[in-house]
Write an enzyme that holds these catalytic residues in place. Sequence first.
Site, PDB file in Angstrom:
ATOM      1  N   SER A  35      35.588  40.764  20.413  1.00 50.35           N
ATOM      2  CA  SER A  35      35.514  39.303  20.499  1.00 50.35           C
ATOM      3  C   SER A  35      34.083  38.796  20.655  1.00 50.35           C
ATOM      4  O   SER A  35      33.859  37.594  20.716  1.00 50.35           O
ATOM      5  CB  SER A  35      36.375  38.799  21.675  1.00 50.35           C
ATOM      6  N   ASN A 123      39.856  40.824  33.225  1.00 47.39           N
ATOM      7  CA  ASN A 123      40.913  39.809  33.210  1.00 47.39           C
ATOM      8  C   ASN A 123      40.577  38.607  34.092  1.00 47.39           C
ATOM      9  O   ASN A 123      40.719  37.453  33.676  1.00 47.39           O
ATOM     10  CB  ASN A 123      42.252  40.418  33.627  1.00 47.39           C
ATOM     11  N   THR A 168      52.089  -5.474  11.054  1.00 45.60           N
ATOM     12  CA  THR A 168      53.061  -4.485  11.513  1.00 45.60           C
ATOM     13  C   THR A 168      53.746  -4.020  10.236  1.00 45.60           C
ATOM     14  O   THR A 168      53.920  -4.818   9.307  1.00 45.60           O
ATOM     15  CB  THR A 168      54.102  -5.073  12.494  1.00 45.60           C
ATOM     16  N   HIS A 169      54.085  -2.762  10.167  1.00 45.98           N
ATOM     17  CA  HIS A 169      54.621  -2.171   8.928  1.00 45.98           C
ATOM     18  C   HIS A 169      53.644  -2.380   7.765  1.00 45.98           C
ATOM     19  O   HIS A 169      54.065  -2.436   6.615  1.00 45.98           O
ATOM     20  CB  HIS A 169      55.985  -2.764   8.559  1.00 45.98           C
ATOM     21  N   SER A 290      30.267   8.558  -5.647  1.00 42.57           N
ATOM     22  CA  SER A 290      31.030   9.425  -6.533  1.00 42.57           C
ATOM     23  C   SER A 290      30.076  10.042  -7.546  1.00 42.57           C
ATOM     24  O   SER A 290      29.128   9.395  -7.988  1.00 42.57           O
ATOM     25  CB  SER A 290      32.102   8.606  -7.254  1.00 42.57           C
ATOM     26  N   LYS A 296      31.214   3.489  -6.783  1.00 42.62           N
ATOM     27  CA  LYS A 296      32.029   3.855  -5.628  1.00 42.62           C
ATOM     28  C   LYS A 296      31.238   3.995  -4.338  1.00 42.62           C
ATOM     29  O   LYS A 296      30.104   4.449  -4.320  1.00 42.62           O
ATOM     30  CB  LYS A 296      32.717   5.194  -5.902  1.00 42.62           C
ATOM     31  N   ASN A 298      32.606   5.606  -0.899  1.00 42.04           N
ATOM     32  CA  ASN A 298      33.809   6.216  -0.324  1.00 42.04           C
ATOM     33  C   ASN A 298      33.697   6.378   1.197  1.00 42.04           C
ATOM     34  O   ASN A 298      32.657   6.777   1.699  1.00 42.04           O
ATOM     35  CB  ASN A 298      34.046   7.589  -0.959  1.00 42.04           C
ATOM     36  N   GLU A 303      37.696   9.402   6.551  1.00 42.02           N
ATOM     37  CA  GLU A 303      38.680  10.375   6.062  1.00 42.02           C
ATOM     38  C   GLU A 303      38.570  11.679   6.835  1.00 42.02           C
ATOM     39  O   GLU A 303      39.571  12.349   7.104  1.00 42.02           O
ATOM     40  CB  GLU A 303      38.470  10.610   4.569  1.00 42.02           C
ATOM     41  N   TYR A 330      48.052  39.662  32.049  1.00 40.79           N
ATOM     42  CA  TYR A 330      47.156  39.638  30.893  1.00 40.79           C
ATOM     43  C   TYR A 330      47.707  40.440  29.717  1.00 40.79           C
ATOM     44  O   TYR A 330      48.208  41.558  29.876  1.00 40.79           O
ATOM     45  CB  TYR A 330      45.768  40.185  31.265  1.00 40.79           C
ATOM     46  N   GLN A 335      43.323  36.542  24.077  1.00 36.30           N
ATOM     47  CA  GLN A 335      41.994  36.438  23.483  1.00 36.30           C
ATOM     48  C   GLN A 335      41.939  35.321  22.421  1.00 36.30           C
ATOM     49  O   GLN A 335      40.858  34.850  22.061  1.00 36.30           O
ATOM     50  CB  GLN A 335      41.603  37.795  22.885  1.00 36.30           C
ATOM     51  N   LYS A 338      40.110  31.500  22.962  1.00 33.01           N
ATOM     52  CA  LYS A 338      38.734  31.028  22.801  1.00 33.01           C
ATOM     53  C   LYS A 338      38.477  30.306  21.480  1.00 33.01           C
ATOM     54  O   LYS A 338      37.969  29.182  21.466  1.00 33.01           O
ATOM     55  CB  LYS A 338      37.759  32.199  22.997  1.00 33.01           C
TER      56      LYS A 338
HETATM   57  N1  ARG Z   1      37.822  39.907  25.307  1.00 31.60           N
HETATM   58  C1  ARG Z   1      38.915  39.809  26.205  1.00 31.60           C
HETATM   59  C2  ARG Z   1      39.530  38.417  26.110  1.00 31.60           C
HETATM   60  O1  ARG Z   1      38.889  37.582  25.587  1.00 31.60           O
HETATM   61  C3  ARG Z   1      38.459  40.046  27.614  1.00 31.60           C
HETATM   62  C4  ARG Z   1      39.513  40.541  28.504  1.00 31.60           C
HETATM   63  C5  ARG Z   1      39.879  41.941  28.160  1.00 31.60           C
HETATM   64  N2  ARG Z   1      40.828  42.457  29.060  1.00 31.60           N
HETATM   65  C6  ARG Z   1      41.467  43.585  28.800  1.00 31.60           C
HETATM   66  N3  ARG Z   1      42.339  43.966  29.679  1.00 31.60           N
HETATM   67  N4  ARG Z   1      41.310  44.235  27.694  1.00 31.60           N
HETATM   68  O2  ARG Z   1      40.621  38.168  26.506  1.00 31.60           O
END
Ligand code: ARG
Length: 472
Positions: A35, A123, A168-169, A290, A296, A298, A303, A330, A335, A338
């Site tokens: 990651s 974790n 409205t509508h 355009s 044009k 735009n 949008e 966990y 993961q 993120k």
């Molecule tokens: N890269 C992992 C995550 O984003 C970190 C935690 C990893 N934990 C584990 N038990 N492998 O979740």
Amino acid sequence: MAGGEGGSAGAMGGAMWGGMFEGGAEAVFRALNDSLPFDWRLVQEDVRGSIAWGRAIASAGVFSEAELAEVVRALGAIGEEAAGLGGPPVESGAEDVHTWVEQRLIARAGELGKRLHTGRSRNDQVATDLRLWAKSACGTLIEAVALVRGALIDVAEREAETAMPAYTHLQRAQPITAGHWALAYEAMLARDARRLVLARESADACPLGCAALAGTTLAVDREAIARDLGFMRAAENSIDAVSDRDFVLDLIHACVQCATHLSRLGEDLIIYASAEFAFVRMADGVTSGSSLMPQKKNPDACELLRGSAGRVLGRYAGFAATLKGLPTAYNKDLQEDKEAVFDAVDRTRACLVLAERVVAGLVFDRERCARAAETGFLNATELADYLVSKGVAFRDAHDAVGRCVRHAMSKGVGLESLAVIREVEPRVGDDAAAWLTVARMLERRGALGGTSPVRVREAAGAARSRLVSERA
Ligand code: ARG
């Protein structure tokens, strides 16, 4: 990012868990498992969390004062080193940002670096990092929301008297002031700011010290760790603490609502800027031409605001679906949190910044808006109110005016043509003329929350002071 070769670095290049493993990890596994390319964004949070953990375990006897000072110094230097890098150091072979920080710590502090992970797990570490990040993201978004709100309040003040039709509508309904329209969006964004405050509270608990899931064996003061990192409280249950991603959903949800409001704002403006409406012109800087049609202009920015809402909502739906089947504590599925939250926050922020530019550059064609407000029988409700003032029950007045509209349409005139209206509704006197002007219609809507210019000015002032006090 090639598979590790085992040896002293572990089965995965630079892995922190290689002892039991033989041979390298499959490259395809690493490609999905690593990651670092995206969790690199958490590197400063990881350094902060690591310093706090170092302090906590020093008080439990893992480091002496001098050792702790060295670890803290090394971590500070790693923070600077990270800030100097252009992007994630994938050539390090580190699986994730936590591994990278630990690797660098060991490189700088040797044996002391190897002790930092005592009683800690990735974790509780990653949950802490992400909460720190989420809290600061909320602050950034609240600021960006405030700028759009400010621009909308400016419009409200400038256009407090500008009459335009409301729909409205998407059918002409009643006249409003353009300022009132702007304040409707300000109200939506004010709620978004509130939701972001709540999302920040949701993230404001510290998981550090919960270890893998069962809690840490070290005698650490978890409340003190939480305070050290600026959290309001320590997360309560260790199992929940390592797997709770409600705060991620809460933050993405706040983004979804906000992006949805911006999408609707964009949609209104796309309509209002079309030649058919031509109520507003957008600044050149937020429109495009355009490649084929020279005439044009735009409304791409609007949008993109509209298109982004779907994307942000997708992030919510995707991550909510990830969470729904997870067993206790966990799992690596987490993961996924993120990229979902980073993208939702980045896109929402970009949209807010863009929306501020769009709103600040709007020019209302007041003439055109006023003319549009005078046609299309927007004063039909007014004529009914007039009849009510003459003692007619509203339901009967509604019916009578319906007949008036039909008759006026067939003659190609508006309801102001009183002589024509009287042919079907003799109760309409000369005094009706005053009721049917746009100015009068606006003025009459003076109750709290209404569109009268006086109310709009007052509401703009109130919105401005709320904004100022929220930012203070
Ligand atoms: N890269 C992992 C995550 O984003 C970190 C935690 C990893 N934990 C584990 N038990 N492998 O979740």
